[in-house]
Design a protein around this motif. Structure first.
Motif, PDB file in Angstrom:
ATOM      1  N   ALA A   1      43.783  62.996  43.600  1.00  0.00           N
ATOM      2  CA  ALA A   1      43.612  61.343  43.612  1.00  0.00           C
ATOM      3  C   ALA A   1      43.744  60.967  45.120  1.00  0.00           C
ATOM      4  CB  ALA A   1      44.932  60.464  42.916  1.00  0.00           C
ATOM      5  N   THR A   2      42.994  59.973  45.381  1.00  0.00           N
ATOM      6  CA  THR A   2      42.883  59.640  46.770  1.00  0.00           C
ATOM      7  C   THR A   2      43.114  58.175  46.899  1.00  0.00           C
ATOM      8  OG1 THR A   2      41.540  59.666  48.911  1.00  0.00           O
ATOM      9  CG2 THR A   2      40.411  59.598  46.730  1.00  0.00           C
ATOM     10  N   THR A   3      43.830  57.668  48.136  1.00  0.00           N
ATOM     11  CA  THR A   3      44.030  56.404  48.380  1.00  0.00           C
ATOM     12  C   THR A   3      42.636  55.868  48.941  1.00  0.00           C
ATOM     13  OG1 THR A   3      44.809  56.787  50.359  1.00  0.00           O
ATOM     14  CG2 THR A   3      46.497  56.017  48.698  1.00  0.00           C
ATOM     15  N   PHE A   4      42.445  54.742  48.875  1.00  0.00           N
ATOM     16  CA  PHE A   4      40.935  54.067  48.964  1.00  0.00           C
ATOM     17  C   PHE A   4      41.077  53.287  50.138  1.00  0.00           C
ATOM     18  CE2 PHE A   4      38.464  50.146  48.090  1.00  0.00           C
ATOM     19  CZ  PHE A   4      37.404  50.706  48.781  1.00  0.00           C
ATOM     20  N   GLU A   5      40.190  53.375  51.335  1.00  0.00           N
ATOM     21  CA  GLU A   5      40.125  52.629  52.281  1.00  0.00           C
ATOM     22  C   GLU A   5      39.335  51.469  52.162  1.00  0.00           C
ATOM     23  OE1 GLU A   5      39.796  54.992  56.132  1.00  0.00           O
ATOM     24  OE2 GLU A   5      40.956  56.244  55.452  1.00  0.00           O
ATOM     25  N   GLY A   6      39.939  50.275  51.925  1.00  0.00           N
ATOM     26  CA  GLY A   6      39.015  49.167  51.593  1.00  0.00           C
ATOM     27  C   GLY A   6      40.049  48.258  50.625  1.00  0.00           C
ATOM     28  N   THR A   7      39.322  47.132  50.241  1.00  0.00           N
ATOM     29  CA  THR A   7      39.996  46.285  49.273  1.00  0.00           C
ATOM     30  C   THR A   7      39.394  46.508  48.087  1.00  0.00           C
ATOM     31  OG1 THR A   7      39.765  44.714  51.556  1.00  0.00           O
ATOM     32  CG2 THR A   7      40.666  43.825  49.229  1.00  0.00           C
ATOM     33  N   ILE A   8      40.237  45.844  47.010  1.00  0.00           N
ATOM     34  CA  ILE A   8      39.984  46.201  45.560  1.00  0.00           C
ATOM     35  C   ILE A   8      40.058  44.843  44.854  1.00  0.00           C
ATOM     36  CG2 ILE A   8      40.163  47.390  43.102  1.00  0.00           C
ATOM     37  CD1 ILE A   8      41.277  49.986  45.314  1.00  0.00           C
ATOM     38  N   TYR A   9      39.280  44.621  44.131  1.00  0.00           N
ATOM     39  CA  TYR A   9      39.584  43.155  43.494  1.00  0.00           C
ATOM     40  C   TYR A   9      39.462  43.313  41.839  1.00  0.00           C
ATOM     41  CZ  TYR A   9      38.244  41.413  48.052  1.00  0.00           C
ATOM     42  OH  TYR A   9      38.298  40.919  49.527  1.00  0.00           O
ATOM     43  N   ASP A  10      40.399  43.347  40.854  1.00  0.00           N
ATOM     44  CA  ASP A  10      40.134  43.083  39.391  1.00  0.00           C
ATOM     45  C   ASP A  10      39.661  41.708  39.353  1.00  0.00           C
ATOM     46  OD1 ASP A  10      40.497  42.935  36.833  1.00  0.00           O
ATOM     47  OD2 ASP A  10      42.614  43.456  37.065  1.00  0.00           O
ATOM     48  N   ILE A  11      38.432  41.499  38.921  1.00  0.00           N
ATOM     49  CA  ILE A  11      37.910  40.265  38.692  1.00  0.00           C
ATOM     50  C   ILE A  11      38.524  39.633  37.539  1.00  0.00           C
ATOM     51  CG2 ILE A  11      35.616  39.292  38.350  1.00  0.00           C
ATOM     52  CD1 ILE A  11      36.329  40.131  41.233  1.00  0.00           C
TER      53      ILE A  11
ATOM     54  N   LYS B   1      40.263  35.127  45.253  1.00  0.00           N
ATOM     55  CA  LYS B   1      40.094  35.751  46.711  1.00  0.00           C
ATOM     56  C   LYS B   1      39.094  36.680  46.918  1.00  0.00           C
ATOM     57  CE  LYS B   1      45.396  36.346  46.599  1.00  0.00           C
ATOM     58  NZ  LYS B   1      46.529  37.631  46.098  1.00  0.00           N
ATOM     59  N   SER B   2      38.433  37.049  45.981  1.00  0.00           N
ATOM     60  CA  SER B   2      37.020  38.162  46.261  1.00  0.00           C
ATOM     61  C   SER B   2      36.132  36.841  46.628  1.00  0.00           C
ATOM     62  CB  SER B   2      37.010  38.771  44.996  1.00  0.00           C
ATOM     63  OG  SER B   2      36.292  37.973  43.949  1.00  0.00           O
TER      64      SER B   2
END
Ligand code: G1P
Length: 283
Positions: free
Chosen positions: A238-248, A256-257
């Motif tokens: 597993a790897t932490t993701f560099e960026g922003t995630i939006y659950d639409i 927000k997205s």
């Protein structure tokens, strides 16, 4: 590498907007959600995509199809910018569709792609989740997968109130931002959660996942859970993701997205910020 985009869910959390249209077609600023997802796959080097659909999801197919009538009219009216844009959408990738016949969980949806995928590792991008980053999330995962092998999951640190809505990772840090997974728990109670690291909706899966999906029992919600099948695999990172995630599927994250995406366009950025400042002053 091929990609699977599950887009068969009902979108219950976004009713009534999703009563007669797929949640994956909800616009985020100026594009439907699933277009961002397909573009992420393409920008990660993937051009063979299978979308898992279901009842009422036809607008997704129409969106990525060629539209002769629309193109004819745009041409006639001299709206060449729009013409180019709509033509580019239908040329984005080779997209295949299969229908999940019954709502039976994310794991069951992924299993519908088995014949198309064959015996190679593949990417999964949830169709209702978009990511924003310099290096596309799926590309970041592919790089980790190339280094460690095995299935690889993107994760994010979650605030406590979100833990019960996600798959949660129990893992050991092997290098900065990368964990070897010992155990995954789908939607645990906060008190039982092994960490605050949540599965975000982007995966690289090795093809033995299909055997696991066929051998597991129904899990949380009485459905076949992808998380439970990954848990049966030997070698998972597993790897932490560099960026922003939006659950639409979540109305607030959708809002927000849309604002964040609008701010990425130079020609509307100032207008959006002025409007937000005005709202803050008024309230
Ligand atoms: C799915 C997965 C879950 C993951 C989540 C991310 O749940 O089962 O492990 O954390 O997506 O959005 P769903 O949102 O389909 O209930």
């Amino acid at each position: 590498m091929k990609a699977v985009i599950p887009a068969a869910g009902l979108g219950t959390r976004f009713l009534p907007a999703t009563k007669a249209q797929p949640k994956e077609m909800l616009p985020v600023f100026n594009k439907p959600t699933i277009q961002y997802v397909v573009e992420e796959a393409v920008n990660s080097g993937i051009d063979d995509i299978i979308i898992i659909t279901g009842k009422g999801k036809r607008p997704i197919e129409d969106h990525f199809d060629k539209s002769f009538e629309l193109e004819y009219n745009l041409n006639l009216k001299g709206k060449y910018d729009y013409l180019e844009e709509v033509q580019a959408i239908s040329n984005l990738a080779d997209i295949f569709y299969v229908r999940q016949k019954k709502q039976n969980g994310l794991g069951d949806a992924i299993n519908c792609a088995k014949k198309h995928i064959g015996d190679e590792p593949f990417a999964v991008l949830l169709g209702d989740t978009i990511t924003y980053s310099e290096i596309p999330c799926t590309k970041q995962l592919i790089d980790v997968h190339k280094k460690y092998g095995g299935s690889t999951i993107a994760i994010e640190e979650l605030p406590e109130y979100k833990i019960e809505r996600y798959g949660i990772v129990d893992g050991v840090n092997v290098e900065e931002n990368i964990y070897k997974v010992n155990n995954l728990v789908e939607k645990p109670k906060l008190a039982d959660a092994p960490s605050n690291l949540g599965i975000t909706g982007r995966y690289i899966l090795t093809p033995d996942i299909f055997d696991k999906l066929n051998s597991i029992e129904a899990g949380v919600g009485g459905e076949i859970q992808l998380t439970d099948a990954i848990n049966e695999q030997e070698n998972v990172y597993a790897t932490t993701f560099e960026g922003t995630i939006y659950d639409i599927g979540n109305t607030m994250e959708w809002l927000k997205s849309s604002i964040d995406m609008a701010l990425t366009y130079d020609d509307v950025r100032d207008e959006v910020l002025d409007y937000l400042r005005q709202k803050i002053a008024e309230n």
